[in-house]
Design a protein around this motif. Structure first.
Motif, PDB file in Angstrom:
ATOM      1  N   GLY A   1       0.799  -1.216   0.000  1.00  0.00           N
ATOM      2  CA  GLY A   1       0.000   0.000   0.000  1.00  0.00           C
ATOM      3  C   GLY A   1       0.828   1.261   0.000  1.00  0.00           C
ATOM      4  N   GLN A   2       2.115   1.161   0.361  1.00  0.00           N
ATOM      5  CA  GLN A   2       2.991   2.325   0.331  1.00  0.00           C
ATOM      6  C   GLN A   2       3.540   2.537  -1.078  1.00  0.00           C
TER       7      GLN A   2
ATOM      8  N   ILE B   1       6.926   3.259  -7.099  1.00  0.00           N
ATOM      9  CA  ILE B   1       6.489   1.858  -7.194  1.00  0.00           C
ATOM     10  C   ILE B   1       5.542   1.554  -6.038  1.00  0.00           C
ATOM     11  N   THR B   2       4.378   1.036  -6.361  1.00  0.00           N
ATOM     12  CA  THR B   2       3.383   0.691  -5.341  1.00  0.00           C
ATOM     13  C   THR B   2       2.905  -0.738  -5.557  1.00  0.00           C
ATOM     14  N   VAL B   3       2.858  -1.511  -4.483  1.00  0.00           N
ATOM     15  CA  VAL B   3       2.306  -2.869  -4.522  1.00  0.00           C
ATOM     16  C   VAL B   3       1.217  -2.944  -3.459  1.00  0.00           C
ATOM     17  N   GLN B   4       0.009  -3.300  -3.883  1.00  0.00           N
ATOM     18  CA  GLN B   4      -1.119  -3.382  -2.955  1.00  0.00           C
ATOM     19  C   GLN B   4      -1.130  -4.717  -2.205  1.00  0.00           C
ATOM     20  N   GLU B   5      -1.964  -4.777  -1.173  1.00  0.00           N
ATOM     21  CA  GLU B   5      -2.104  -6.006  -0.384  1.00  0.00           C
ATOM     22  C   GLU B   5      -2.441  -7.191  -1.297  1.00  0.00           C
ATOM     23  N   PRO B   6      -1.755  -8.322  -1.152  1.00  0.00           N
ATOM     24  CA  PRO B   6      -2.069  -9.487  -1.983  1.00  0.00           C
ATOM     25  C   PRO B   6      -3.457 -10.032  -1.675  1.00  0.00           C
ATOM     26  N   GLN B   7      -4.081 -10.596  -2.698  1.00  0.00           N
ATOM     27  CA  GLN B   7      -5.430 -11.138  -2.554  1.00  0.00           C
ATOM     28  C   GLN B   7      -5.479 -12.571  -3.099  1.00  0.00           C
ATOM     29  N   GLU B   8      -6.289 -13.414  -2.452  1.00  0.00           N
ATOM     30  CA  GLU B   8      -6.469 -14.776  -2.951  1.00  0.00           C
ATOM     31  C   GLU B   8      -7.317 -14.749  -4.231  1.00  0.00           C
ATOM     32  N   PHE B   9      -7.055 -15.684  -5.124  1.00  0.00           N
ATOM     33  CA  PHE B   9      -7.869 -15.776  -6.336  1.00  0.00           C
ATOM     34  C   PHE B   9      -7.860 -17.210  -6.846  1.00  0.00           C
ATOM     35  N   LYS B  10      -8.794 -17.493  -7.726  1.00  0.00           N
ATOM     36  CA  LYS B  10      -8.890 -18.819  -8.334  1.00  0.00           C
ATOM     37  C   LYS B  10      -8.492 -18.706  -9.799  1.00  0.00           C
TER      38      LYS B  10
ATOM     39  N   ALA C   1      -1.044 -25.165  -3.244  1.00  0.00           N
ATOM     40  CA  ALA C   1      -2.436 -25.034  -2.804  1.00  0.00           C
ATOM     41  C   ALA C   1      -2.930 -23.586  -2.785  1.00  0.00           C
ATOM     42  N   ASP C   2      -2.010 -22.616  -2.712  1.00  0.00           N
ATOM     43  CA  ASP C   2      -2.402 -21.211  -2.520  1.00  0.00           C
ATOM     44  C   ASP C   2      -2.102 -20.376  -3.757  1.00  0.00           C
ATOM     45  N   ASN C   3      -3.047 -19.492  -4.089  1.00  0.00           N
ATOM     46  CA  ASN C   3      -2.873 -18.581  -5.216  1.00  0.00           C
ATOM     47  C   ASN C   3      -3.131 -17.148  -4.749  1.00  0.00           C
ATOM     48  N   LEU C   4      -2.188 -16.256  -5.031  1.00  0.00           N
ATOM     49  CA  LEU C   4      -2.333 -14.849  -4.674  1.00  0.00           C
ATOM     50  C   LEU C   4      -2.051 -13.988  -5.892  1.00  0.00           C
ATOM     51  N   PHE C   5      -2.763 -12.858  -5.995  1.00  0.00           N
ATOM     52  CA  PHE C   5      -2.382 -11.875  -6.998  1.00  0.00           C
ATOM     53  C   PHE C   5      -1.941 -10.587  -6.309  1.00  0.00           C
ATOM     54  N   PHE C   6      -1.073  -9.844  -6.974  1.00  0.00           N
ATOM     55  CA  PHE C   6      -0.546  -8.576  -6.471  1.00  0.00           C
ATOM     56  C   PHE C   6      -0.801  -7.505  -7.527  1.00  0.00           C
ATOM     57  N   ASP C   7      -1.383  -6.397  -7.122  1.00  0.00           N
ATOM     58  CA  ASP C   7      -1.568  -5.256  -8.021  1.00  0.00           C
ATOM     59  C   ASP C   7      -0.363  -4.334  -7.882  1.00  0.00           C
ATOM     60  N   ILE C   8       0.305  -4.081  -8.988  1.00  0.00           N
ATOM     61  CA  ILE C   8       1.530  -3.291  -8.996  1.00  0.00           C
ATOM     62  C   ILE C   8       1.359  -2.093  -9.921  1.00  0.00           C
ATOM     63  N   SER C   9       1.826  -0.941  -9.483  1.00  0.00           N
ATOM     64  CA  SER C   9       1.840   0.235 -10.354  1.00  0.00           C
ATOM     65  C   SER C   9       3.227   0.859 -10.305  1.00  0.00           C
ATOM     66  N   ILE C  10       3.697   1.291 -11.457  1.00  0.00           N
ATOM     67  CA  ILE C  10       4.994   1.970 -11.571  1.00  0.00           C
ATOM     68  C   ILE C  10       4.797   3.246 -12.376  1.00  0.00           C
ATOM     69  N   LYS C  11       5.315   4.328 -11.858  1.00  0.00           N
ATOM     70  CA  LYS C  11       5.287   5.611 -12.564  1.00  0.00           C
ATOM     71  C   LYS C  11       6.719   6.045 -12.827  1.00  0.00           C
ATOM     72  N   ASN C  12       7.011   6.359 -14.075  1.00  0.00           N
ATOM     73  CA  ASN C  12       8.357   6.752 -14.470  1.00  0.00           C
ATOM     74  C   ASN C  12       8.482   8.281 -14.405  1.00  0.00           C
TER      75      ASN C  12
ATOM     76  N   PHE D   1       8.239  -5.571  -0.640  1.00  0.00           N
ATOM     77  CA  PHE D   1       7.006  -5.184   0.057  1.00  0.00           C
ATOM     78  C   PHE D   1       6.528  -6.338   0.933  1.00  0.00           C
ATOM     79  N   SER D   2       6.003  -5.989   2.108  1.00  0.00           N
ATOM     80  CA  SER D   2       5.495  -6.999   3.040  1.00  0.00           C
ATOM     81  C   SER D   2       4.396  -6.394   3.878  1.00  0.00           C
ATOM     82  N   HIS D   3       3.739  -7.220   4.730  1.00  0.00           N
ATOM     83  CA  HIS D   3       2.735  -6.723   5.656  1.00  0.00           C
ATOM     84  C   HIS D   3       3.402  -5.997   6.820  1.00  0.00           C
TER      85      HIS D   3
END
Length: 205
Positions: free
Chosen positions: A65-66, A84-93, A113-124, A202-204
């Motif tokens: 989130g930072q 560079i921003t990475v949001q909280e990871p979320q479970e997905f199928k 067994a576990d699947n997570l997605f990460f939303d990433i944004s980069i501004k140059n 990035f981490s919690h």
């Protein structure tokens, strides 16, 4: 007629008392209690600096989130400046046609067994530097899984690799998917310019 100045003086004193009363409480919407209004007023505003992460001061470590302020220079002398921003990871199928791949040659081919997605944004924000697709490497980890135990996931909703070329002033956002054996305490690393650059993890909190 001589009593008129005295009457006016009394009126001014009374008016002054009324104006010196305690300030009115903030306007409240219908149905709100005074306690609710006071609580709303007392809540501190979010500090802007809490959303910014200076990787030089934090040894390249930020929270989800930072926005990490990335600064570096290339061999050419051109300065690289990114947000560079990475949001909280979320479970997905993953979709039924999803492709699972390893991130290293020694990785396991079986799905975890576990699947997570990460939303990433980069501004140059660089003045001259163009950020190419191959200049950004994404690596997910967890408390129990290392690089060789994590698989990238590609389907119609998530991507496996950074896939955007950024000119100065441009920004892009993507959603990247990862398959874990155990996704406990996941971390996400964004590496810029390979061995010649730096990285942000990035981490919690």
């Amino acid at each position: 007629m001589k009593k008129l100045p005295l009457v006016l003086a009394l009126i001014l004193v009374v008016s002054g008392c009324a104006s010196s009363a305690s300030p009115a409480s903030p306007a409240s919407s219908p149905g709100q209690t005074q306690v609710e209004v006071e609580q709303r007023v007392a809540e501190p505003e979010a500090k802007a600096e809490d959303t910014i992460c200076n990787i030089d001061e934090n040894f390249g470590k930020c929270f989800y989130g930072q926005t990490a302020i990335y600064k570096d220079s290339r061999r050419s002398g051109d300065q690289v400046l990114l947000e560079i921003t990475v949001q909280e990871p979320q479970e997905f199928k993953p979709g039924k046609d999803a492709h699972f791949a390893t991130t290293t040659l020694g990785g396991k081919q079986e799905k975890g067994a576990d699947n997570l997605f990460f939303d990433i944004s980069i501004k140059n924000l660089s003045e001259k530097v163009i950020l190419g697709r191959s200049d950004v490497e994404l690596v997910a980890n967890s408390a129990k899984d290392g690089d060789s135990d994590i698989r990238t996931v590609q389907d119609d909703k998530v991507k496996a690799y950074w896939d955007a070329k950024l000119q100065p002033g441009q920004s892009s956002t993507m959603r990247t998917g990862w398959n874990f054996n155990d996704a406990s305490k996941p971390t996400f690393n964004v590496r810029i310019d390979g061995l010649g650059g730096n990285s942000v993890t990035f981490s919690h909190k």
